[in-house]
Design a protein around this motif. Structure first.
Motif, mmCIF file in Angstrom:
data_model
loop_
_atom_site.group_PDB
_atom_site.id
_atom_site.type_symbol
_atom_site.label_atom_id
_atom_site.label_comp_id
_atom_site.label_asym_id
_atom_site.label_seq_id
_atom_site.Cartn_x
_atom_site.Cartn_y
_atom_site.Cartn_z
ATOM 1 N N ARG A 39 0.832 -1.212 0.000
ATOM 2 C CA ARG A 39 0.000 0.000 0.000
ATOM 3 C C ARG A 39 0.865 1.261 0.000
ATOM 4 O O ARG A 39 0.565 2.226 -0.701
ATOM 5 C CB ARG A 39 -0.954 -0.006 1.197
ATOM 6 C CG ARG A 39 -2.105 -1.003 1.043
ATOM 7 C CD ARG A 39 -3.166 -0.838 2.123
ATOM 8 N NE ARG A 39 -2.655 -0.980 3.462
ATOM 9 C CZ ARG A 39 -2.560 -2.125 4.132
ATOM 10 N NH1 ARG A 39 -2.969 -3.253 3.578
ATOM 11 N NH2 ARG A 39 -2.075 -2.157 5.352
ATOM 12 N N LYS A 88 1.815 1.953 -3.354
ATOM 13 C CA LYS A 88 0.661 2.039 -4.259
ATOM 14 C C LYS A 88 0.639 0.917 -5.285
ATOM 15 O O LYS A 88 0.320 1.114 -6.468
ATOM 16 C CB LYS A 88 0.588 3.400 -4.919
ATOM 17 C CG LYS A 88 0.441 4.527 -3.898
ATOM 18 C CD LYS A 88 -0.107 5.772 -4.505
ATOM 19 C CE LYS A 88 -0.292 6.893 -3.506
ATOM 20 N NZ LYS A 88 -0.895 6.563 -2.252
ATOM 21 N N ALA A 125 -1.276 -2.195 -6.424
ATOM 22 C CA ALA A 125 -2.584 -2.846 -6.296
ATOM 23 C C ALA A 125 -2.385 -4.343 -6.055
ATOM 24 O O ALA A 125 -1.464 -4.952 -6.599
ATOM 25 C CB ALA A 125 -3.404 -2.623 -7.565
ATOM 26 N N TYR A 126 -3.278 -4.914 -5.244
ATOM 27 C CA TYR A 126 -3.201 -6.354 -4.979
ATOM 28 C C TYR A 126 -4.587 -6.903 -4.700
ATOM 29 O O TYR A 126 -5.522 -6.170 -4.407
ATOM 30 C CB TYR A 126 -2.251 -6.656 -3.819
ATOM 31 C CG TYR A 126 -2.658 -6.076 -2.483
ATOM 32 C CD1 TYR A 126 -3.630 -6.691 -1.683
ATOM 33 C CD2 TYR A 126 -2.066 -4.910 -2.011
ATOM 34 C CE1 TYR A 126 -3.994 -6.150 -0.461
ATOM 35 C CE2 TYR A 126 -2.425 -4.363 -0.790
ATOM 36 C CZ TYR A 126 -3.385 -4.995 -0.017
ATOM 37 O OH TYR A 126 -3.756 -4.462 1.192
ATOM 38 N N TRP A 127 -4.691 -8.226 -4.819
ATOM 39 C CA TRP A 127 -5.897 -8.936 -4.412
ATOM 40 C C TRP A 127 -5.457 -10.158 -3.619
ATOM 41 O O TRP A 127 -4.436 -10.766 -3.903
ATOM 42 C CB TRP A 127 -6.787 -9.282 -5.608
ATOM 43 C CG TRP A 127 -6.210 -10.226 -6.623
ATOM 44 C CD1 TRP A 127 -6.478 -11.567 -6.727
ATOM 45 C CD2 TRP A 127 -5.295 -9.924 -7.689
ATOM 46 N NE1 TRP A 127 -5.785 -12.120 -7.788
ATOM 47 C CE2 TRP A 127 -5.050 -11.123 -8.392
ATOM 48 C CE3 TRP A 127 -4.661 -8.753 -8.104
ATOM 49 C CZ2 TRP A 127 -4.199 -11.192 -9.489
ATOM 50 C CZ3 TRP A 127 -3.801 -8.831 -9.197
ATOM 51 C CH2 TRP A 127 -3.582 -10.025 -9.867
ATOM 52 N N PHE A 143 -0.364 -9.726 -7.170
ATOM 53 C CA PHE A 143 -0.146 -8.409 -7.760
ATOM 54 C C PHE A 143 0.583 -8.581 -9.080
ATOM 55 O O PHE A 143 1.014 -9.687 -9.423
ATOM 56 C CB PHE A 143 0.609 -7.477 -6.804
ATOM 57 C CG PHE A 143 1.936 -8.009 -6.334
ATOM 58 C CD1 PHE A 143 3.111 -7.631 -6.950
ATOM 59 C CD2 PHE A 143 1.999 -8.888 -5.260
ATOM 60 C CE1 PHE A 143 4.338 -8.117 -6.524
ATOM 61 C CE2 PHE A 143 3.221 -9.379 -4.811
ATOM 62 C CZ PHE A 143 4.383 -8.992 -5.456
ATOM 63 N N ASP A 200 -9.047 -6.478 -0.840
ATOM 64 C CA ASP A 200 -8.253 -6.099 -2.014
ATOM 65 C C ASP A 200 -7.918 -4.600 -1.943
ATOM 66 O O ASP A 200 -8.617 -3.826 -1.299
ATOM 67 C CB ASP A 200 -9.024 -6.395 -3.290
ATOM 68 C CG ASP A 200 -9.305 -7.879 -3.465
ATOM 69 O OD1 ASP A 200 -8.678 -8.705 -2.789
ATOM 70 O OD2 ASP A 200 -10.169 -8.210 -4.299
ATOM 71 N N TYR A 201 -6.849 -4.205 -2.631
ATOM 72 C CA TYR A 201 -6.397 -2.805 -2.659
ATOM 73 C C TYR A 201 -6.184 -2.418 -4.117
ATOM 74 O O TYR A 201 -5.511 -3.126 -4.868
ATOM 75 C CB TYR A 201 -5.094 -2.676 -1.856
ATOM 76 C CG TYR A 201 -4.424 -1.340 -1.975
ATOM 77 C CD1 TYR A 201 -5.005 -0.193 -1.444
ATOM 78 C CD2 TYR A 201 -3.205 -1.222 -2.626
ATOM 79 C CE1 TYR A 201 -4.384 1.043 -1.560
ATOM 80 C CE2 TYR A 201 -2.568 0.007 -2.733
ATOM 81 C CZ TYR A 201 -3.166 1.134 -2.209
ATOM 82 O OH TYR A 201 -2.549 2.356 -2.321
ATOM 83 N N ASP A 202 -6.760 -1.268 -4.514
ATOM 84 C CA ASP A 202 -6.723 -0.869 -5.935
ATOM 85 C C ASP A 202 -5.513 -0.009 -6.322
ATOM 86 O O ASP A 202 -5.413 0.441 -7.451
ATOM 87 C CB ASP A 202 -8.003 -0.156 -6.325
ATOM 88 C CG ASP A 202 -8.183 1.184 -5.617
ATOM 89 O OD1 ASP A 202 -7.269 1.637 -4.896
ATOM 90 O OD2 ASP A 202 -9.273 1.791 -5.787
ATOM 91 N N GLY A 203 -4.603 0.221 -5.393
ATOM 92 C CA GLY A 203 -3.400 0.978 -5.729
ATOM 93 C C GLY A 203 -3.531 2.474 -5.601
ATOM 94 O O GLY A 203 -2.604 3.206 -5.940
ATOM 95 N N ARG A 204 -4.670 2.957 -5.081
ATOM 96 C CA ARG A 204 -4.842 4.407 -4.942
ATOM 97 C C ARG A 204 -4.755 4.838 -3.501
ATOM 98 O O ARG A 204 -4.925 4.177 -2.574
ATOM 99 C CB ARG A 204 -6.176 4.844 -5.513
ATOM 100 C CG ARG A 204 -6.160 4.733 -7.026
ATOM 101 C CD ARG A 204 -7.421 5.231 -7.637
ATOM 102 N NE ARG A 204 -8.358 4.114 -7.600
ATOM 103 C CZ ARG A 204 -9.650 4.215 -7.811
ATOM 104 N NH1 ARG A 204 -10.184 5.377 -8.048
ATOM 105 N NH2 ARG A 204 -10.441 3.179 -7.808
#
Length: 133
Positions: free
Chosen positions: A86, A89, A91-93, A107, A129-133
């Motif tokens: 994070r 930045k 993104a990962y799932w 990723f 999940d994280y979208d990279g923003r």
């Protein structure tokens, strides 16, 4: 013959420096000794083992269309690794492997190669999940 372990993954890239930087920042893989080949590249090390071999190419080889789906590493400190991604930045799932409950953090590198880092089921963290923003 009995296989013992994965030795390395070889990736071709048109942006060698960018991938060396990415794998260094995200996975702490460090460039090390590489034979004096007559083409550009880098070997990235995990401890004493060169696990990612990068080959610098400006264009794909004719008739060669690799189908590597992903490669993976095992690690510890799931929460720390997610915070690390994070902060950069990336993104990962996250997926949990049915039956063994292994945590997989998935990723993509800057060239679109799929990587996952696996953590023991005993490790707990926010698995959203994280979208990279």
């Amino acid at each position: 013959m009995a296989l013992k372990q994965l030795n390395h993954v070889n990736l071709r890239t048109a942006d060698l420096d960018r991938l060396v930087d990415f794998y260094g920042e995200v996975l702490d893989l460090r460039p090390g000794w590489r034979p004096p080949f007559d083409f550009p590249g880098a070997w990235l090390y995990c401890g004493e083992q060169p696990v990612v071999h990068l080959v610098g190419e400006s264009r794909p080889r004719a008739g060669h269309d690799p189908k590597l789906e992903h490669f993976a590493f095992a690690a510890e400190d799931l929460g720390g690794f997610l915070a690390h991604l994070r902060a950069r930045k990336v993104a990962y799932w996250v997926r949990i492997v049915p039956g063994i409950e292994l945590r997989q953090v998935n990723f993509l590198d800057p060239d679109g190669n799929h990587i996952h880092v696996d953590f023991d089921r005993s490790e707990d963290a926010d698995l959203g999940d994280y979208d990279g923003r």
